[in-house]
Scaffold this active site. Sequence first.
Site, PDB file in Angstrom:
ATOM      1  N   ILE A 110       0.826  -1.200   0.000  1.00 11.84           N
ATOM      2  CA  ILE A 110       0.000   0.000   0.000  1.00 11.84           C
ATOM      3  C   ILE A 110       0.865   1.257   0.000  1.00 11.84           C
ATOM      4  O   ILE A 110       0.539   2.262  -0.641  1.00 11.84           O
ATOM      5  CB  ILE A 110      -0.984  -0.024   1.181  1.00 11.84           C
ATOM      6  CG1 ILE A 110      -2.118  -1.010   0.852  1.00 11.84           C
ATOM      7  CG2 ILE A 110      -1.534   1.357   1.500  1.00 11.84           C
ATOM      8  CD1 ILE A 110      -3.174  -1.157   1.918  1.00 11.84           C
ATOM      9  N   GLU A 111       1.990   1.210   0.695  1.00 14.61           N
ATOM     10  CA  GLU A 111       2.846   2.388   0.767  1.00 14.61           C
ATOM     11  C   GLU A 111       3.532   2.716  -0.556  1.00 14.61           C
ATOM     12  O   GLU A 111       3.532   3.875  -0.979  1.00 14.61           O
ATOM     13  CB  GLU A 111       3.900   2.210   1.867  1.00 14.61           C
ATOM     14  CG  GLU A 111       3.343   2.285   3.280  1.00 14.61           C
ATOM     15  CD  GLU A 111       2.831   3.671   3.645  1.00 14.61           C
ATOM     16  OE1 GLU A 111       3.227   4.650   2.982  1.00 14.61           O
ATOM     17  OE2 GLU A 111       2.018   3.768   4.575  1.00 14.61           O
TER      18      GLU A 111
END
Length: 317
Positions: A110-111
């Site tokens: 996600i990052e």
Amino acid sequence: MAMLAISPMGAAADIPAPLREAFIEAQQQQGFSKADTEAFLAKAQFNQAVLDAISRPWEAKPWDQYYPIFLTEKRLQAGLDFWRDHDASIARAAHEYGVEPQIIVAIIGIETFYGQNMGKYPVLDALYTLGFHYPPRADFFRSELAALQTLVKEEQLDLDQLKGSYAGAMGYGQFIPSSYRNFAVDFSRDGKRDLLGNADDAIGSVANYFHLHGWRAGEPVALKLKHKGKPKLAPWAGETLSLSAADILSPSLALAQARDLDVSRKAMLVQLEQASEDEYWLGLENFYVITRYNRSPLYAMAVYQFSERLKDARLQG
């Protein structure tokens, strides 16, 4: 609600004198000479794009617009590939730090989409811009700017090459400078804590971050609720956990699936805005730990749901 960007006062040389002197004096207490810090600040450039970006965070979107950004088949496949390619390191980090492997993989996915999108903003410029030209959170970002100067010296980083998010977060796991200093580990055991070029160090560091923030392996993260009418209790808005599950659960707000649960444990009510009818979840201590990484409950829910998809897909082979 997104905060308005603040107009700059000018280039790096135009920092208000009292703020500039206070910053330099504080850095002298950390062992930097006045000349060191002046040279550090002289490299910084104001970046309007940073202010524009912080004024429209993704977390300001409702859930039904937010989660499709992250919960995609492409990201899922990339996560499974990353898990396979780094299986030994992920398994070791999960064991040593007591954090489920799918959580580690979900965070990195996600990052930065597994290192594919680590950020385009010069970290120095981002932290300088927010630290001196964004009053709503200027104190925080000046502290991160100070931490960056120390980090560069400690880790022998090339300041001119450091790129990251608009908030000054770096590497696979998007650590801000203070988090890099406090939670990064040399998981590859090569003598360096490299979160920008070494995926194994990033894996261990994400696990260490969760461990030191109180992650409880094997315990639930969030439980979906069924409700009758709109709950009277206000949804969680970032405060320290003070309620218990017993304070939240009621005949009109109950677990969607019956299960044993210690109702004395700390909990929060999480609201997810949907186009038709909002969802409600019971967030538990592990959910709160995810919000130590990013304080948005939407972010934490995206991490949790993506981690469950990763786990299920890996089990299915």
